[in-house]
Design a protein around this motif. Structure first.
Motif, short mmCIF file in Angstrom:
data_model
loop_
_atom_site.label_atom_id
_atom_site.label_comp_id
_atom_site.label_asym_id
_atom_site.label_seq_id
_atom_site.Cartn_x
_atom_site.Cartn_y
_atom_site.Cartn_z
N HIS A 211 -2.98 -7.51 -2.86
CA HIS A 211 -2.63 -6.68 -1.34
C HIS A 211 -3.76 -5.78 -1.12
O HIS A 211 -4.05 -5.99 -0.32
CB HIS A 211 -0.73 -6.71 -1.17
N VAL A 212 -2.83 -4.64 -2.15
CA VAL A 212 -4.53 -4.08 -1.69
C VAL A 212 -5.60 -3.50 -1.00
O VAL A 212 -6.65 -3.71 -0.93
CB VAL A 212 -3.92 -2.56 -2.45
N ALA A 213 -6.20 -4.84 -2.23
CA ALA A 213 -7.46 -5.19 -1.93
C ALA A 213 -8.03 -5.94 -1.69
O ALA A 213 -8.78 -5.55 -0.27
CB ALA A 213 -8.40 -5.84 -3.26
N THR B 196 6.79 -2.36 -9.98
CA THR B 196 7.90 -3.25 -10.35
C THR B 196 8.92 -2.35 -9.55
O THR B 196 9.94 -3.38 -9.08
CB THR B 196 8.33 -2.09 -11.62
N ALA B 197 8.71 -1.66 -8.86
CA ALA B 197 9.64 -1.21 -7.38
C ALA B 197 9.55 -1.90 -6.39
O ALA B 197 10.89 -2.65 -6.19
CB ALA B 197 9.05 -0.25 -6.39
N SER C 50 0.76 4.57 -8.53
CA SER C 50 0.41 3.63 -9.15
C SER C 50 0.80 2.45 -9.46
O SER C 50 1.34 1.74 -8.50
CB SER C 50 1.05 3.92 -10.99
N PHE C 51 -0.34 1.43 -9.16
CA PHE C 51 0.09 -0.02 -8.95
C PHE C 51 1.40 -0.49 -9.68
O PHE C 51 1.61 -1.48 -9.10
CB PHE C 51 -1.27 -0.95 -9.28
N PHE D 299 0.80 -0.84 -0.42
CA PHE D 299 0.27 -0.76 -0.18
C PHE D 299 0.72 1.21 0.06
O PHE D 299 0.83 2.32 -0.53
CB PHE D 299 -0.99 0.18 0.79
N ARG D 300 1.77 1.33 1.01
CA ARG D 300 3.13 2.45 1.02
C ARG D 300 3.21 2.72 -0.42
O ARG D 300 3.85 4.12 -0.77
CB ARG D 300 3.80 1.76 1.98
N LYS D 301 4.05 2.08 -1.16
CA LYS D 301 4.60 1.84 -2.20
C LYS D 301 3.41 1.90 -3.39
O LYS D 301 4.01 3.44 -4.00
CB LYS D 301 5.30 0.55 -3.08
N VAL D 302 2.31 2.15 -3.53
CA VAL D 302 1.35 2.10 -4.49
C VAL D 302 0.71 3.93 -4.13
O VAL D 302 1.28 4.55 -4.93
CB VAL D 302 0.06 1.45 -4.11
#
Length: 124
Positions: free
Chosen positions: A68-70, A56-57, A50-51, A42-45
């Motif tokens: 994961h976010v869902a 990629t990261a 962007s998803f 979530f933090r990275k999104v």
């Protein structure tokens, strides 16, 4: 062998959690690992806006990031992100949760760094 894009899930038959393709017999540890993974994704999104950028990261597929976010939103019972075809933005709950995720994940990183400074080489 670990599978990076394997979904995290609970195996009722074995009574274990599978995290990134590896069975975790300790249910509490499994739940904690899934929650930390969800927070990290979530933090990275949010940071990448962007998803696909988060995927990629994190060396994950965009589908895994989305799952994961869902799962995190389902667990919390509230949407964290408002999604359109062109952008994502934080909901009010998402903004509050993001701020806490940053603190928690940064605290974990700092605790690990501090532990490494105390005993930089393993002793046995």
């Amino acid at each position: 062998m670990s599978q990076p894009d394997a979904p995290d899930r609970f195996n009722e038959e074995k009574q274990t959690y599978t995290i990134r393709g590896v069975d975790q017999p300790n249910l509490e540890a499994g739940v904690a690992a899934i929650r930390i993974t969800g927070m990290t994704v979530f933090r990275k999104v949010v940071e990448r806006q962007s998803f696909s950028g988060a995927a990629t990261a994190l060396s994950m597929s965009p589908g895994s990031v989305s799952k994961h976010v869902a799962a995190l939103e389902t667990h919390l019972g509230t949407p964290l992100l408002a999604r359109t075809t062109r952008r994502i933005s934080l909901t009010e709950a998402g903004a509050a949760y993001y701020a806490r995720c940053v603190r928690i994940l940064d605290d974990i990183d700092e605790a690990e760094k501090a532990a490494g400074r105390v005993h930089p080489t393993p002793r046995g």
